[in-house]
Design a protein around this motif. Structure first.
Motif, PDB file in Angstrom:
ATOM      1  N   VAL A 167      30.933  39.668   8.354  1.00 24.50           N
ATOM      2  CA  VAL A 167      31.698  39.023   7.286  1.00 24.50           C
ATOM      3  C   VAL A 167      32.467  37.873   7.931  1.00 24.50           C
ATOM      4  CG1 VAL A 167      33.494  39.276   5.547  1.00 24.50           C
ATOM      5  CG2 VAL A 167      31.931  41.179   6.003  1.00 24.50           C
ATOM      6  N   SER A 168      32.196  36.666   7.489  1.00 25.60           N
ATOM      7  CA  SER A 168      32.848  35.477   8.054  1.00 25.60           C
ATOM      8  C   SER A 168      33.600  34.749   6.964  1.00 25.60           C
ATOM      9  CB  SER A 168      31.808  34.530   8.660  1.00 25.60           C
ATOM     10  OG  SER A 168      30.976  35.191   9.590  1.00 25.60           O
ATOM     11  N   THR A 169      34.778  34.238   7.298  1.00 28.71           N
ATOM     12  CA  THR A 169      35.464  33.369   6.351  1.00 28.71           C
ATOM     13  C   THR A 169      35.315  31.933   6.824  1.00 28.71           C
ATOM     14  OG1 THR A 169      37.545  32.890   5.208  1.00 28.71           O
ATOM     15  CG2 THR A 169      37.726  33.567   7.501  1.00 28.71           C
ATOM     16  N   PHE A 170      35.054  31.029   5.900  1.00 25.83           N
ATOM     17  CA  PHE A 170      34.933  29.610   6.207  1.00 25.83           C
ATOM     18  C   PHE A 170      36.217  28.911   5.764  1.00 25.83           C
ATOM     19  CE2 PHE A 170      30.351  28.269   7.067  1.00 25.83           C
ATOM     20  CZ  PHE A 170      29.997  29.513   7.559  1.00 25.83           C
ATOM     21  N   ILE A 171      36.863  28.224   6.718  1.00 28.33           N
ATOM     22  CA  ILE A 171      38.151  27.571   6.465  1.00 28.33           C
ATOM     23  C   ILE A 171      38.057  26.116   6.889  1.00 28.33           C
ATOM     24  CG2 ILE A 171      40.626  27.582   7.000  1.00 28.33           C
ATOM     25  CD1 ILE A 171      40.214  30.551   7.894  1.00 28.33           C
ATOM     26  N   GLY A 172      38.506  25.217   6.024  1.00 27.47           N
ATOM     27  CA  GLY A 172      38.475  23.807   6.395  1.00 27.47           C
ATOM     28  C   GLY A 172      39.115  22.936   5.331  1.00 27.47           C
ATOM     29  N   PRO A 173      39.424  21.689   5.668  1.00 28.84           N
ATOM     30  CA  PRO A 173      39.963  20.767   4.673  1.00 28.84           C
ATOM     31  C   PRO A 173      38.869  20.325   3.711  1.00 28.84           C
ATOM     32  CG  PRO A 173      39.612  19.626   6.744  1.00 28.84           C
ATOM     33  CD  PRO A 173      39.312  21.078   6.995  1.00 28.84           C
ATOM     34  N   SER A 174      39.245  19.772   2.585  1.00 26.75           N
ATOM     35  CA  SER A 174      38.268  19.283   1.616  1.00 26.75           C
ATOM     36  C   SER A 174      37.463  18.137   2.220  1.00 26.75           C
ATOM     37  CB  SER A 174      38.980  18.794   0.350  1.00 26.75           C
ATOM     38  OG  SER A 174      39.661  19.858  -0.275  1.00 26.75           O
ATOM     39  N   GLY A 175      36.195  18.117   1.902  1.00 22.10           N
ATOM     40  CA  GLY A 175      35.361  16.994   2.296  1.00 22.10           C
ATOM     41  C   GLY A 175      34.587  17.157   3.574  1.00 22.10           C
ATOM     42  N   VAL A 176      34.819  18.239   4.319  1.00 21.28           N
ATOM     43  CA  VAL A 176      34.118  18.403   5.597  1.00 21.28           C
ATOM     44  C   VAL A 176      32.721  18.990   5.414  1.00 21.28           C
ATOM     45  CG1 VAL A 176      36.239  18.600   6.947  1.00 21.28           C
ATOM     46  CG2 VAL A 176      35.160  20.676   6.032  1.00 21.28           C
ATOM     47  N   GLY A 177      32.378  19.378   4.188  1.00 22.05           N
ATOM     48  CA  GLY A 177      31.044  19.908   3.928  1.00 22.05           C
ATOM     49  C   GLY A 177      30.949  21.417   3.995  1.00 22.05           C
ATOM     50  N   LYS A 178      32.082  22.077   3.803  1.00 20.98           N
ATOM     51  CA  LYS A 178      32.118  23.547   3.879  1.00 20.98           C
ATOM     52  C   LYS A 178      31.200  24.187   2.836  1.00 20.98           C
ATOM     53  CE  LYS A 178      36.137  25.160   2.921  1.00 20.98           C
ATOM     54  NZ  LYS A 178      35.870  25.774   1.599  1.00 20.98           N
ATOM     55  N   SER A 179      31.338  23.774   1.589  1.00 18.64           N
ATOM     56  CA  SER A 179      30.517  24.360   0.524  1.00 18.64           C
ATOM     57  C   SER A 179      29.042  24.020   0.711  1.00 18.64           C
ATOM     58  CB  SER A 179      30.993  23.869  -0.850  1.00 18.64           C
ATOM     59  OG  SER A 179      32.289  24.372  -1.141  1.00 18.64           O
ATOM     60  N   SER A 180      28.745  22.822   1.196  1.00 20.94           N
ATOM     61  CA  SER A 180      27.350  22.439   1.451  1.00 20.94           C
ATOM     62  C   SER A 180      26.722  23.334   2.516  1.00 20.94           C
ATOM     63  CB  SER A 180      27.272  20.970   1.897  1.00 20.94           C
ATOM     64  OG  SER A 180      27.715  20.112   0.875  1.00 20.94           O
ATOM     65  N   LEU A 181      27.484  23.626   3.562  1.00 19.62           N
ATOM     66  CA  LEU A 181      26.982  24.512   4.614  1.00 19.62           C
ATOM     67  C   LEU A 181      26.720  25.910   4.073  1.00 19.62           C
ATOM     68  CD1 LEU A 181      29.236  23.524   7.663  1.00 19.62           C
ATOM     69  CD2 LEU A 181      26.767  23.165   7.448  1.00 19.62           C
ATOM     70  N   ILE A 182      27.662  26.414   3.266  1.00 20.80           N
ATOM     71  CA  ILE A 182      27.511  27.765   2.716  1.00 20.80           C
ATOM     72  C   ILE A 182      26.299  27.829   1.787  1.00 20.80           C
ATOM     73  CG2 ILE A 182      28.584  29.502   1.219  1.00 20.80           C
ATOM     74  CD1 ILE A 182      31.283  28.616   2.394  1.00 20.80           C
ATOM     75  N   ASN A 183      26.115  26.797   0.960  1.00 17.21           N
ATOM     76  CA  ASN A 183      24.939  26.752   0.087  1.00 17.21           C
ATOM     77  C   ASN A 183      23.657  26.818   0.909  1.00 17.21           C
ATOM     78  OD1 ASN A 183      26.507  26.526  -2.191  1.00 17.21           O
ATOM     79  ND2 ASN A 183      26.311  24.310  -2.358  1.00 17.21           N
ATOM     80  N   LEU A 184      23.651  26.092   2.010  1.00 20.43           N
ATOM     81  CA  LEU A 184      22.480  26.051   2.883  1.00 20.43           C
ATOM     82  C   LEU A 184      22.229  27.403   3.544  1.00 20.43           C
ATOM     83  CD1 LEU A 184      20.344  24.131   4.171  1.00 20.43           C
ATOM     84  CD2 LEU A 184      22.032  23.651   5.953  1.00 20.43           C
ATOM     85  N   ILE A 185      23.292  28.020   4.033  1.00 19.05           N
ATOM     86  CA  ILE A 185      23.168  29.294   4.756  1.00 19.05           C
ATOM     87  C   ILE A 185      22.759  30.435   3.832  1.00 19.05           C
ATOM     88  CG2 ILE A 185      24.506  31.051   5.988  1.00 19.05           C
ATOM     89  CD1 ILE A 185      26.187  28.626   7.092  1.00 19.05           C
ATOM     90  N   LEU A 186      23.366  30.474   2.643  1.00 16.10           N
ATOM     91  CA  LEU A 186      23.133  31.594   1.726  1.00 16.10           C
ATOM     92  C   LEU A 186      22.133  31.268   0.617  1.00 16.10           C
ATOM     93  CD1 LEU A 186      26.763  32.988   1.224  1.00 16.10           C
ATOM     94  CD2 LEU A 186      25.000  33.810   2.779  1.00 16.10           C
ATOM     95  N   ASN A 187      21.643  30.027   0.604  1.00 12.93           N
ATOM     96  CA  ASN A 187      20.743  29.584  -0.461  1.00 12.93           C
ATOM     97  C   ASN A 187      21.401  29.753  -1.832  1.00 12.93           C
ATOM     98  OD1 ASN A 187      18.392  28.476  -1.521  1.00 12.93           O
ATOM     99  ND2 ASN A 187      17.379  30.471  -1.727  1.00 12.93           N
ATOM    100  N   LYS A 188      22.695  29.379  -1.880  1.00 14.46           N
ATOM    101  CA  LYS A 188      23.458  29.433  -3.123  1.00 14.46           C
ATOM    102  C   LYS A 188      23.522  28.033  -3.720  1.00 14.46           C
ATOM    103  CE  LYS A 188      24.845  33.813  -2.707  1.00 14.46           C
ATOM    104  NZ  LYS A 188      24.555  34.880  -3.692  1.00 14.46           N
ATOM    105  N   ASN A 189      24.199  27.916  -4.849  1.00 11.03           N
ATOM    106  CA  ASN A 189      24.318  26.610  -5.497  1.00 11.03           C
ATOM    107  C   ASN A 189      25.731  26.408  -6.020  1.00 11.03           C
ATOM    108  OD1 ASN A 189      23.537  24.098  -6.454  1.00 11.03           O
ATOM    109  ND2 ASN A 189      22.908  24.915  -8.449  1.00 11.03           N
ATOM    110  N   GLN A 190      26.710  26.502  -5.104  1.00  8.54           N
ATOM    111  CA  GLN A 190      28.080  26.229  -5.506  1.00  8.54           C
ATOM    112  C   GLN A 190      28.253  24.732  -5.766  1.00  8.54           C
ATOM    113  OE1 GLN A 190      31.397  28.689  -3.728  1.00  8.54           O
ATOM    114  NE2 GLN A 190      30.106  28.281  -1.968  1.00  8.54           N
TER     115      GLN A 190
END
Length: 302
Positions: A167-190
């Motif tokens: 279980v990992s938490t992703f923490i970062g400022p807006s705009g660094v591509g956090k949600s894009s990375l998570i979508n890529l890793i989990l094949n999600k579509n946030q």
């Protein structure tokens, strides 16, 4: 019955219970009121005990002790907030450019994390390393796992193995591509935000922490953060800066901020600690001391 909090919205919590069902939960009365100035007593990742009162609703009776947490001081409301808990590791997401790499932000998040491993993921590596290399190399020398990734190029090869069966938490400022990375890793579509060109900062797309998972990876996505003040005592901060370990100051309780007999200047002069990193430490120490004063006022007013 036990359940794991998957999402919180206002004072309602979506939780996955041990019977495999999702429940909408609320806190029962004042059972979780504490002496701390907490923004909210329940965070995503918390394990709670609850009593069902309908097919998909219930009341939280208690919260189990957290094994890890990401906690910070909210300056505007003068309260302490735990954003997520019970993760195996925290992935601090930064970017090389747009927005610019910010080592001070990383240092602040590191000091806000308790009880788990830390990974530093540098997104937008396709833009190429420049002046950032020296600072990134520093984190590797200090013992942190550092991964260069690119959501744009679909390259998460260095990060993916570290996430398996954790279980990992992703923490970062807006705009660094956090949600894009998570979508890529989990094949999600946030929903993914664009960069705010005027301020070169990201627009907020995640408004509250959210637990996401696939077959072998679980991620707690957190909202983009612009300010991080660790919820720690001022005399704890020095322990998050390994360079201070062998600093022979006159007094053992030295805060390394120019006190009588402080030996930190020699670390900077001898290149053991960069002036930029030390300035970041002093700025963070100043913010933590101000937070302590605000919390002390609240305690006396209560």
């Amino acid at each position: 019955m036990k359940a794991s909090i998957r999402r919180s919205t206002n004072n309602t919590y979506i939780a996955l219970a041990e019977d495999g069902k999702l429940y909408s939960l609320k806190i029962k009365g004042k059972v979780l009121i504490s002496s701390k100035a907490e923004y909210n007593p329940i965070a995503v990742g918390d394990i709670v005990n609850f009593t069902p009162h309908s097919e998909n609703e219930g009341l939280i009776n208690s919260r189990e002790e957290r094994k890890s947490e990401f906690t910070r001081f909210l300056n505007k409301v003068a309260l302490i907030q735990c954003t997520c808990s019970n993760m195996d590791q925290a992935v601090i997401v930064s970017s090389l450019k747009s927005p610019e790499f910010n080592s001070h932000f990383i240092d602040r998040v590191i000091a806000s994390i308790r009880g788990c491993d830390i990974v530093i993921a540098i997104n937008k590596s396709d833009l190429g390393l420049d002046n950032e290399k020296e600072e990134i190399d520093l984190y590797e020398r200090l013992g942190y796992e550092v991964c260069l990734v690119s959501a744009k190029k679909g390259d998460v090869r260095s990060l993916l193995p570290l996430l398996k069966n954790k279980v990992s938490t992703f923490i970062g400022p807006s705009g660094v591509g956090k949600s894009s990375l998570i979508n890529l890793i989990l094949n999600k579509n946030q929903k993914v935000g664009d960069i705010n060109e005027k301020y070169n900062r990201g627009k907020h797309t995640t408004t509250s922490a959210l637990y996401l998972e696939n077959e072998d990876i679980a991620i707690i996505d957190t909202p983009g953060i612009r300010e991080v003040i660790p919820a720690i005592d001022s005399d704890e901060l020095k322990y998050f800066y390994p360079e201070f370990k062998n600093c022979e100051c006159k007094y053992s309780n030295c805060l390394h901020s120019g006190e009588d007999g402080c030996a930190v200047s020699s670390l900077v002069e001898n290149g053991i600690m960069s002036e930029r990193r030390y300035d970041g430490y002093l700025n963070l120490l100043f913010d933590i001391k101000n937070a302590e004063k605000k919390l002390e006022r609240i305690k006396w007013q209560a």
